[in-house]
Design a protein around this motif. Structure first.
Motif, short mmCIF file in Angstrom:
data_model
loop_
_atom_site.label_atom_id
_atom_site.label_comp_id
_atom_site.label_asym_id
_atom_site.label_seq_id
_atom_site.Cartn_x
_atom_site.Cartn_y
_atom_site.Cartn_z
N VAL A 1 0.85 -1.31 -0.06
CA VAL A 1 -0.01 -0.29 -0.06
C VAL A 1 0.82 1.27 0.03
O VAL A 1 2.12 1.27 0.37
CB VAL A 1 -0.79 0.21 1.20
N THR B 1 -4.33 0.48 -1.93
CA THR B 1 -3.62 -1.18 -2.14
C THR B 1 -3.19 -1.06 -3.48
O THR B 1 -3.81 -0.61 -4.49
CB THR B 1 -4.67 -2.18 -1.84
N SER C 1 -2.24 -7.15 -3.43
CA SER C 1 -2.85 -7.97 -2.35
C SER C 1 -2.85 -9.21 -3.02
O SER C 1 -3.21 -9.27 -4.16
CB SER C 1 -3.99 -7.19 -2.00
N LYS C 2 -2.57 -10.20 -2.04
CA LYS C 2 -2.52 -11.63 -2.30
C LYS C 2 -2.72 -12.56 -1.17
O LYS C 2 -2.42 -12.16 0.04
CB LYS C 2 -0.92 -11.93 -2.65
N TYR C 3 -3.89 -13.38 -1.16
CA TYR C 3 -4.35 -14.01 -0.23
C TYR C 3 -3.96 -15.53 -0.37
O TYR C 3 -3.94 -15.79 -1.36
CB TYR C 3 -5.99 -14.00 0.02
N HIS D 1 -12.67 -8.35 1.34
CA HIS D 1 -11.37 -7.99 1.30
C HIS D 1 -11.25 -6.59 1.48
O HIS D 1 -10.03 -6.05 2.08
CB HIS D 1 -11.10 -8.04 -0.28
N THR D 2 -11.90 -5.68 1.06
CA THR D 2 -11.74 -4.09 1.16
C THR D 2 -11.93 -3.81 2.63
O THR D 2 -11.02 -2.80 2.95
CB THR D 2 -12.90 -3.52 0.33
N GLU E 1 -8.59 -4.93 4.36
CA GLU E 1 -7.48 -4.40 3.74
C GLU E 1 -7.43 -2.67 4.37
O GLU E 1 -6.58 -2.41 4.82
CB GLU E 1 -7.27 -4.28 2.44
N ILE F 1 -4.53 -1.81 6.87
CA ILE F 1 -3.68 -0.42 6.22
C ILE F 1 -3.84 0.50 7.40
O ILE F 1 -2.88 1.23 7.76
CB ILE F 1 -4.04 0.08 4.93
N TYR G 1 5.28 -5.42 8.68
CA TYR G 1 5.21 -4.59 7.62
C TYR G 1 6.68 -3.96 7.88
O TYR G 1 7.67 -3.76 8.73
CB TYR G 1 4.08 -3.60 7.87
#
Length: 143
Positions: A2, A8, A11-13, A22-23, A26, A30, A53
């Protein structure tokens, strides 16, 4: 991945998360990372997982893990990921990632399989991209 504005960029799950969540997930992750000061540790708890992070210029790379992972190993993985991106893009920027998202995904996929780190050697990670580049130069199609 981000930016400082909380947008973003990647993103990878590796575990199933409902697309509708997801939103929200995230946004919360964040917000938690961006609200921390530079003096605070780069590891923090969030719900049932830990966030690790690192900040590179205007970008934050955030990895969420369960309690079986070692924070320092993930912290070093993030640094290795950025070094591989830097090597490929020659000083990677946010725009490089945005306009070459497919290549960033290839790099990440070479490094992580099913949520497990499987490769850290830069030459082996970048080998598929080198093959793609050579094939493109020679005009060889993939079909």
């Amino acid at each position: 991945m981000v930016n400082k504005q909380g947008q973003t960029r990647l993103s990878k799950y590796y575990e199933h998360v409902d697309i509708n969540k997801h939103t929200l997930l995230e946004t919360e992750v964040i917000k938690r990372c961006l609200s921390r000061s530079n003096e605070q540790c780069s590891f923090t708890e969030y719900k049932d997982f830990r966030l690790i992070y690192r900040q590179y210029a205007a970008l934050f790379i955030v990895v969420g893990v369960d309690d079986t992972e070692t924070e320092m190993a993930i912290y070093e993985f993030i640094h290795n990921f950025v070094e591989v991106l830097d090597e490929y893009f020659s000083r990677v920027s946010e725009l490089d990632k945005m306009f070459n998202l497919d290549k960033v995904h290839i790099i990440l996929d070479e490094m992580v399989l099913n949520g497990c780190i499987v490769e850290t050697n830069r030459e082996r990670i970048l080998a598929p991209l080198l093959i793609l580049y050579v094939r493109k130069l020679k005009g060889i199609s993939f079909c």
